[in-house]
Design an enzyme around this catalytic site. Structure first.
Site, PDB file in Angstrom:
ATOM      1  N   ASP A  49     -63.197 -47.200 -31.305  1.00 49.49           N
ATOM      2  CA  ASP A  49     -62.570 -47.608 -30.045  1.00 49.49           C
ATOM      3  C   ASP A  49     -63.545 -48.191 -29.029  1.00 49.49           C
ATOM      4  OD1 ASP A  49     -63.941 -45.295 -29.483  1.00 49.49           O
ATOM      5  OD2 ASP A  49     -62.257 -44.180 -28.663  1.00 49.49           O
ATOM      6  N   HIS A  50     -64.831 -48.014 -29.245  1.00 48.61           N
ATOM      7  CA  HIS A  50     -65.799 -48.440 -28.228  1.00 48.61           C
ATOM      8  C   HIS A  50     -66.338 -49.853 -28.482  1.00 48.61           C
ATOM      9  CE1 HIS A  50     -65.824 -44.343 -26.773  1.00 48.61           C
ATOM     10  NE2 HIS A  50     -66.803 -44.594 -25.924  1.00 48.61           N
TER      11      HIS A  50
ATOM     12  N   ASP B  25     -68.106 -36.896 -27.367  1.00 51.31           N
ATOM     13  CA  ASP B  25     -67.848 -37.743 -26.208  1.00 51.31           C
ATOM     14  C   ASP B  25     -67.584 -36.821 -25.021  1.00 51.31           C
ATOM     15  OD1 ASP B  25     -66.904 -40.780 -25.459  1.00 51.31           O
ATOM     16  OD2 ASP B  25     -65.897 -39.251 -24.269  1.00 51.31           O
TER      17      ASP B  25
ATOM     18  N   ARG C  17     -65.685 -43.639 -14.350  1.00 53.11           N
ATOM     19  CA  ARG C  17     -67.092 -43.706 -13.929  1.00 53.11           C
ATOM     20  C   ARG C  17     -67.388 -45.041 -13.265  1.00 53.11           C
ATOM     21  NH1 ARG C  17     -69.299 -40.920 -19.375  1.00 53.11           N
ATOM     22  NH2 ARG C  17     -69.162 -38.794 -18.583  1.00 53.11           N
TER      23      ARG C  17
ATOM     24  N   SER D  20     -72.219 -39.743 -19.766  1.00 51.98           N
ATOM     25  CA  SER D  20     -71.881 -39.782 -21.196  1.00 51.98           C
ATOM     26  C   SER D  20     -72.683 -38.752 -21.989  1.00 51.98           C
ATOM     27  CB  SER D  20     -72.162 -41.180 -21.746  1.00 51.98           C
ATOM     28  OG  SER D  20     -72.189 -41.168 -23.155  1.00 51.98           O
TER      29      SER D  20
ATOM     30  N   ARG E 143     -73.957 -39.261 -24.712  1.00 54.43           N
ATOM     31  CA  ARG E 143     -74.691 -39.965 -25.765  1.00 54.43           C
ATOM     32  C   ARG E 143     -76.058 -39.350 -26.025  1.00 54.43           C
ATOM     33  NH1 ARG E 143     -74.903 -44.826 -21.910  1.00 54.43           N
ATOM     34  NH2 ARG E 143     -72.708 -44.503 -22.245  1.00 54.43           N
TER      35      ARG E 143
HETATM   36 FE1  F3S Z   1     -64.058 -45.023 -23.612  1.00 55.41          FE
HETATM   37 FE2  F3S Z   1     -64.599 -45.139 -21.075  1.00 55.41          FE
HETATM   38 FE3  F3S Z   1     -63.224 -43.160 -22.036  1.00 55.41          FE
HETATM   39  S1  F3S Z   1     -66.004 -45.661 -22.713  1.00 55.41           S
HETATM   40  S2  F3S Z   1     -63.877 -42.880 -24.126  1.00 55.41           S
HETATM   41  S3  F3S Z   1     -62.585 -45.284 -22.021  1.00 55.41           S
HETATM   42  S4  F3S Z   1     -64.888 -43.029 -20.530  1.00 55.41           S
END
Ligand code: F3S
Length: 644
Positions: free
Chosen positions: A64-65, A119, A379, A533, A535
């Site tokens: 999804d990213h 995540d 964010r 995040s 990450r």
């Molecule tokens: Fe994607 Fe933004 Fe949520 S990167 S997982 S939509 S915080």
């Protein structure tokens, strides 16, 4: 004394330790989720554990990213993830199926379960009464391999919601109000548990927005009871069998409590730079805008987008405004199409984007220089939009849609009657783009593209160090600032040598070269170092460049764990004012380390350059100390065999 909801779920899943605030425990993990941006690394780590199959009840890998396929890199990562999921027993949510948190809430989240996600916004699924926690990919890989998730039991804060949201108000205003009151550090070391008649009146997708952005408070997780709203949500998803009632005992005790009267709220907006720079919309009303973005895992439900569509219906956004829509899932997109909302959005001039994170993490739609962007996301750290500096505001879909139409920030209460969109009685469940793993994976070959590089491992640390300060940062440094996300770096996530070139790019682009020249060094940070995040690249890449310790005023939870997992020692100033006694370039010496760490005693750091001693403390558990001394979690697990 009865138990609160968090205590109930923790107690039922406890495999190690005592469930008392401040104690480290091991928790059995029912479900995991990973996604493509961080999941390739998690899967490489899982493979390195040499375990034949995931041991959880359910593990899902989402793509999804990083959906821009302008070169082979992202495409190769998608293929790797699809094949590795098939081989090791994960469900694979294909590119185009939607954003992990939205899809998981729709199709998989269950009351009373534990969910560990690679995540930071995994707590979204707290909306159905799941204990959903974000963690670094290596912790998730260990859980997929059957290991417990280890963390320090947070305090539990009761957020008692009373009253009801007034017209034009939404649950985004609830979490923005909490951010206004508590700030981005206000939830650190805490679980936010919502109760009260106000909570009972919120739908599951409204609750999801609140739980999602509890992450911006720094909270470990957020959760709501599993009540009739949750039953309605699960039945509408065709999953009524997953429902069970779950709530705090009437005499439950909490470590703290907050009262919030929903009736008293007014529309709120977070100003550029940080999600806690929250003001009433009326204070910035009239600000001209260039871009409005609807969607993200925070606000892309059916109700969110249909509400925005109702406001935009029959009108057109001005020529100077770019309106984008990122639907949260294929289910949402299909349903707003069938209900006519998609047509209204298109007619209003919206640009319909892929079912992905998209602009949220800077993957496309970067604002123009100096442009004002108003987003329904979670964010707005400076530069996250991929334009640096940027001017990104965060608000509800209602405020965003009204703003898009006016071309300036609008308090929607000036617009007359508010649209009312109820969640559907029946969603359109369709899991055609979720690929289940084969029962027999023996014929599956994992396909690795040339961009997927071998996994680096940390060295065992020495007992003491004498190292220069490579970088000194300010407060609230996010993992976005340690290693950015977005279209440029997404394709390099599985290529550590290449992505290491961008470490601290936004703060000091000379960092990678200087670190290499020094061979090893230390980073000094302010409050809340590593927020944002989950990450783990924000620890893995500095480790690769030779960072041995980070000394800060305080750390964000997930990042601190990630540092330990990659054998970087997180230390805290005993007296925060000693932060001023260290400068970039200073030589720091710690003569012996291990015995002092194990004894839990204060550590004396010698600033050789300034001829001064500085007292440091640490909050590592005995287990984390073992991990650190082993050279990180992967070395620790391979030394110990398969996770317990
Ligand atoms: Fe994607 Fe933004 Fe949520 S990167 S997982 S939509 S915080």
């Amino acid at each position: 004394m009865g138990l609160n909801l968090a205590q109930k779920i923790i107690t039922r899943h406890l495999v190690e330790g005592e469930a008392k605030a401040g104690q480290e425990i091991g928790l059995a993990v029912d479900q995991t989720l990973i996604h493509d941006a961080l999941g390739t690394m998690a899967c490489l780590q899982f493979e390195a554990m040499d375990v034949p199959r995931v041991s959880t009840r359910l593990s899902v890998c989402y793509v999804d990213h990083s959906l821009l396929q302008v070169g082979f890199e992202n495409s190769d990562d998608h293929v790797y993830l699809r094949t590795v999921a098939a081989k090791y027993g994960l469900l694979f949510s294909r590119p185009g199926n939607g954003i992990c948190h939205q899809v998981h809430l729709e199709r998989f989240a269950e009351p009373g379960t534990t969910l560990l996600g690679g995540d930071s916004h995994t707590p979204t699924c707290g909306a159905v009464g799941a204990l959903a926690i974000g963690a670094g990919g290596l912790d998730v890989a260990a859980a997929m391999a059957g290991g417990a998730y280890y963390f320090t039991v947070p305090k539990v804060v009761r957020v008692n919601l009373t009253g009801r949201l007034q017209p034009w108000l939404s649950s985004k205003d609830v979490i923005l109000e909490l951010l206004r009151r508590l700030g981005v550090k206000g939830g650190v070391g805490r679980i936010m548990e919502y109760t009260g008649e106000g909570a009972a009146g919120l739908t599951v997708t409204e609750r999801a927005t609140i739980c999602n952005m509890g992450t911006e408070l720094g909270a470990t997780t957020s959760l709501f009871p599993s009540d009739e709203m949750v039953r309605a949500h699960l039945e509408a998803q065709g999953r009524g069998g997953s429902w069970r009632p779950l709530a705090a005992d009437p005499d439950a005790s909490y470590d703290d409590s907050i009262d919030l009267d929903l009736s008293s709220l007014e529309p709120l907006i977070a100003c550029p730079g940080s999600p806690d720079r929250v003001v009433p919309v009326r204070e910035v009303a009239g600000t001209a805008v260039d871009q409005v973005c609807l969607g993200s895992c925070t606000n892309s439900s059916y109700a969110d987008l249909m509400t925005a569509a109702a406001i935009l219906k029959g009108k057109t956004v001005p020529g100077g405004v770019s309106l984008t829509v990122s639907p949260g899932s294929r289910q949402v997109l299909r349903m707003i199409a069938e209900a006519g909302g998609l047509t209204d959005l298109i007619a209003a001039g919206a640009r319909i984007l892929e079912l992905s994170c998209g602009p949220c993490n800077g993957t496309g739609q970067a604002p123009a220089t100096g442009a004002v962007s108003v987003r329904t996301f979670n964010r707005n750290f400076t530069g996250r939009s991929a334009t640096n500096p940027d001017r990104v505001y965060l608000c509800s879909p209602v405020v965003a849609a009204a703003t898009a139409l006016a071309g300036r920030i609008v308090d929607p209460r000036t617009l007359g009657a508010a649209p009312k969109i109820a969640p559907p009685l029946r969603y359109l469940p369709d899991d055609a783009m979720v690929i289940p793993p084969p029962a027999d994976p023996s014929g599956v070959a994992v396909r690795r593209g040339p961009n997927i590089k071998p996994l680096p491992r940390a060295d065992r640390p020495g007992d003491g160090f004498k190292l220069p300060v490579l970088l000194k940062t300010g407060d609230n440094v996010s993992t976005d600032e340690i290693i950015p996300s977005g279209a440029k770096l997404g394709p390099l996530r599985s290529n550590v040598p290449a992505s290491a070139e961008y470490v601290f790019e936004r703060l000091d682009a000379t960092f990678p070269n200087r670190a290499r020249q020094a061979g090893a060094g230390v980073v000094v940070g302010g409050w809340n170092y590593g927020q944002g995040s989950s990450r783990e690249h924000a620890a893995l890449l500095p480790m690769y460049l030779g960072v041995k310790a980070v000394i800060a005023k305080s750390f964000a939870r997930i990042h601190q764990s990630n540092l330990v997992n990659f054998a970087i020692l997180p230390l805290t100033f005993a007296d925060a004012s000693d932060y001023d006694a260290v400068d970039q370039g200073d030589l720091l010496e710690m003569a012996t380390l291990f015995a002092t760490l194990a004894a839990g005693e204060r550590l004396v750091l010698r600033n050789v350059t300034k001829h001064r001693d500085i007292v440091l403390v640490h909050s590592l558990t005995a287990r984390q100390l073992e991990i650190y001394r082993a050279g990180g979690l992967l070395n620790y697990l391979s030394g110990k065999g398969r996770p317990a």
